[in-house]
Design a protein around this motif. Structure first.
Motif, mmCIF file in Angstrom:
data_model
loop_
_atom_site.group_PDB
_atom_site.id
_atom_site.type_symbol
_atom_site.label_atom_id
_atom_site.label_comp_id
_atom_site.label_asym_id
_atom_site.label_seq_id
_atom_site.Cartn_x
_atom_site.Cartn_y
_atom_site.Cartn_z
ATOM 1 N N ALA A 407 8.899 -18.856 3.683
ATOM 2 C CA ALA A 407 8.797 -17.804 4.693
ATOM 3 C C ALA A 407 7.925 -18.232 5.858
ATOM 4 N N GLY A 408 7.239 -19.351 5.726
ATOM 5 C CA GLY A 408 6.404 -19.868 6.801
ATOM 6 C C GLY A 408 5.189 -19.003 7.034
ATOM 7 N N ALA A 409 4.830 -18.842 8.312
ATOM 8 C CA ALA A 409 3.646 -18.068 8.684
ATOM 9 C C ALA A 409 4.013 -16.640 9.049
ATOM 10 N N ALA A 410 5.003 -16.092 8.382
ATOM 11 C CA ALA A 410 5.426 -14.724 8.669
ATOM 12 C C ALA A 410 4.360 -13.723 8.235
ATOM 13 N N ARG A 411 4.399 -12.536 8.833
ATOM 14 C CA ARG A 411 3.462 -11.477 8.454
ATOM 15 C C ARG A 411 3.723 -11.060 7.014
ATOM 16 N N PRO A 412 2.731 -10.476 6.333
ATOM 17 C CA PRO A 412 2.927 -10.089 4.926
ATOM 18 C C PRO A 412 4.135 -9.191 4.709
ATOM 19 N N GLU A 413 4.381 -8.246 5.621
ATOM 20 C CA GLU A 413 5.534 -7.353 5.440
ATOM 21 C C GLU A 413 6.839 -8.140 5.551
ATOM 22 N N ALA A 414 6.901 -9.037 6.545
ATOM 23 C CA ALA A 414 8.119 -9.828 6.715
ATOM 24 C C ALA A 414 8.327 -10.780 5.537
ATOM 25 N N ALA A 415 7.228 -11.373 5.017
ATOM 26 C CA ALA A 415 7.345 -12.266 3.869
ATOM 27 C C ALA A 415 7.815 -11.505 2.632
ATOM 28 N N ARG A 416 7.350 -10.273 2.491
ATOM 29 C CA ARG A 416 7.784 -9.465 1.336
ATOM 30 C C ARG A 416 9.276 -9.175 1.427
ATOM 31 N N GLU A 417 9.749 -8.800 2.616
ATOM 32 C CA GLU A 417 11.183 -8.535 2.790
ATOM 33 C C GLU A 417 11.998 -9.806 2.561
ATOM 34 N N TRP A 418 11.459 -10.949 2.998
ATOM 35 C CA TRP A 418 12.148 -12.229 2.787
ATOM 36 C C TRP A 418 12.332 -12.509 1.304
ATOM 37 N N ALA A 419 11.300 -12.276 0.485
ATOM 38 C CA ALA A 419 11.387 -12.540 -0.958
ATOM 39 C C ALA A 419 12.329 -11.559 -1.653
ATOM 40 N N LEU A 420 12.230 -10.266 -1.319
ATOM 41 C CA LEU A 420 13.072 -9.265 -1.982
ATOM 42 C C LEU A 420 14.540 -9.462 -1.646
ATOM 43 N N PRO A 426 8.064 -10.013 -5.065
ATOM 44 C CA PRO A 426 7.666 -9.715 -3.673
ATOM 45 C C PRO A 426 6.539 -10.588 -3.132
ATOM 46 N N ASP A 427 5.748 -11.207 -3.995
ATOM 47 C CA ASP A 427 4.639 -12.030 -3.490
ATOM 48 C C ASP A 427 5.032 -13.477 -3.268
ATOM 49 N N ALA A 428 6.320 -13.823 -3.444
ATOM 50 C CA ALA A 428 6.769 -15.199 -3.255
ATOM 51 C C ALA A 428 6.861 -15.529 -1.766
ATOM 52 N N VAL A 429 6.333 -16.712 -1.407
ATOM 53 C CA VAL A 429 6.368 -17.173 -0.018
ATOM 54 C C VAL A 429 7.060 -18.530 0.096
#
Length: 485
Positions: A407-420, A426-429
């Motif tokens: 997910a790179g340096a995405a914001r926590p909300e964006a990283a959560r959506e990326w994982a789901l 949800p905590d996977a980056v």
């Protein structure tokens, strides 16, 4: 008109008009001086001259034009043992400070300085009072009178080994700041560079003069707190007993560079003060980044090999081959990833010819997403996982090779959506997918996931994941055989 009465002496009745009274520095009494007597400044000047001569760090003696010793300070007494009362007034050095056989040559060379310009440097062997010999280095120069004519010679001398030690110290300091193959920085008490050698300037990515007086925080982006703490400790407590390895990030034009510097520290104190007064810290460092990285890689490789060995031993004791697959996954996660997933190809193993079309994957095992714990078998229902087109796991099957995603340096909300969106916790980056291959067929995919507190997967991580995937694939293949596939 009122007439003033002149002060008179009580003992003799003489008038004290115009009489000066001065205090003697030595006796503390007052002396009566006549009106025509000058104040005794010459004695004070002699005392000052004697104090200056006796306070010198170098031995000093002087001769008049006839070769008679006129001055002899305490350092000369310390070196040779002859006191000023024994030396002053002697003609020449023969028989007491110089051997009689050498006296003519020595005195001739010393007195020749009266008629030579500048200073002359000689080395002589002088005699001590107890009969020993001391090799000294002596500088002599002419003393001229008020008429400009030579009136004598003054000589400053010190033991040769002391002079050589001084010259070595000066040469060493000059070499350190010019030709040293490691960084040398003198830091003042304000923790700012005061002197920097060429090697240190290159390591800091700047020039030797532009770095002076600047805070270390302007030169380093990370590790400056640890470095300043070490410098403050040295100022307060002294030098540490061993070098310290400090990881820093240097600000450079092309970006930040992470480096490891093996550093030694020395507290600098003034040699002229009665009590040690800190002048700053001498900081010597050497770049050991490549060596430390090689050491870390070797240590990591040893640990991973030990984990593979332990996993093989533990899996060999499992009666169920599917359980052995989860054992390999659990051992691989230690220090490597936060979560692990095993997906098996729906309908059994897929040959390379059959893998051209889309392959559906069924979840076989997964680690708990909430709290750490051992992997658990799943997928008894055999329902395919809803992986979208272009999912890393599907790409892994299609390419028959490892695939990395982040997910790179995405914001926590964006990283959560990326994982789901990829059916991951949800905590996977960061993700790494390795294909499960056995007997020339594709059995599925193993996925390793890291959280935001870890770095992204690298090529060396993909190689380790492929080693783990081979063992998991063998266990799953054995499980299919035992089920009569």
């Amino acid at each position: 008109m009122i007439a003033r009465s002149e002060p008179t002496c009580r003992t003799c009745g003489r008038s004290l008009q115009g009489v000066q009274v001065s205090a003697s520095r030595r006796s503390g009494t007052t002396d009566e001086l006549g009106p025509d007597e000058p104040e005794r400044e010459s004695s004070d000047g002699s005392d000052l001259l004697a104090a200056l001569l006796d306070g010198m760090d170098a031995a000093l003696c002087a001769f008049d034009a006839d070769g008679v010793v006129t001055h002899w300070n305490r350092e000369a007494e310390r070196i040779l043992g002859w006191g000023a009362d024994e030396a002053v007034g002697r003609r020449g050095l023969a028989g007491w400070a110089v051997r009689s056989a050498d006296a003519e040559e020595v005195e001739g060379r010393l007195l020749s300085a009266m008629h030579a310009p500048g200073r002359q440097v000689h080395e002589f062997a002088l005699l001590t009072k107890d009969g020993g010999r001391v090799l000294v280095r002596m500088q002599s120069a002419a003393v001229r009178g008020t008429d400009g004519k030579p009136a004598g010679v003054y000589c400053a001398f010190s033991e040769v080994h002391a002079q050589i030690d001084l010259e070595r110290s000066i040469a060493l300091s000059e070499a350190l700041f010019e030709d040293a193959s490691w960084g040398v920085v003198l830091v003042d008490v304000d923790l700012r560079p005061a002197v920097v050698n060429a090697h240190a300037a290159r390591a800091l990515g700047t020039g030797r003069t532009s770095v002076l007086g600047r805070p270390l925080g302007e030169l380093l982006s990370h590790g400056v707190e640890e470095l300043e703490s070490a410098l403050q400790h040295v100022l307060a407590e002294g030098a540490p007993p061993a070098p310290a390895e400090v990881w820093v990030s240097v600000r450079a034009k092309e970006g930040e560079k992470r480096r490891c510097w093996r550093s030694g520290f020395l507290r600098l104190a003034s040699p002229l003060a009665e009590e040690p007064v800190p002048l700053g810290v001498g900081w010597l460092f050497q770049d050991v980044t490549e060596a430390k990285q090689a050491e870390q890689e070797a240590s990591l490789l040893r640990f991973r090999m030990q984990q593979l060995h332990r996993a093989s031993r533990a899996a060999a004791e499992c009666e169920d081959p599917a359980e052995a697959a989860t054992v390999h996954l659990d051992f691989a996660l230690a220090g490597f990833a936060d979560h692990g997933l095993i997906d098996r190809a729906a309908g059994g193993a897929v040959t390379d010819a059959e893998a051209e079309g889309p392959v559906r994957l069924v979840r076989v095992a997964a680690t708990p997403s909430g709290a750490p714990g051992p992997s658990r078998l799943a997928g008894q229902a055999g329902l395919p996982v809803r992986y979208a087109e272009g999912h890393p796991a599907r790409q892994c099957v299609e390419r028959v090779g490892a695939v990395r995603a982040s997910a790179g340096a995405a914001r926590p909300e964006a990283a959560r959506e990326w994982a789901l969106a990829r059916q991951w916790p949800p905590d996977a980056v960061h993700a790494l997918c390795a294909v499960l291959r056995s007997r020339g067929r594709t059995l599925g995919v193993v996925t390793f996931l890291r959280g935001a507190g870890r770095s992204a997967f690298e090529r060396s991580d993909a190689m380790y994941a492929e080693d783990v995937a081979v063992r998991i694939a063998s266990a799953l293949d054995l499980s299919g055989l035992s089920d009569g596939e």
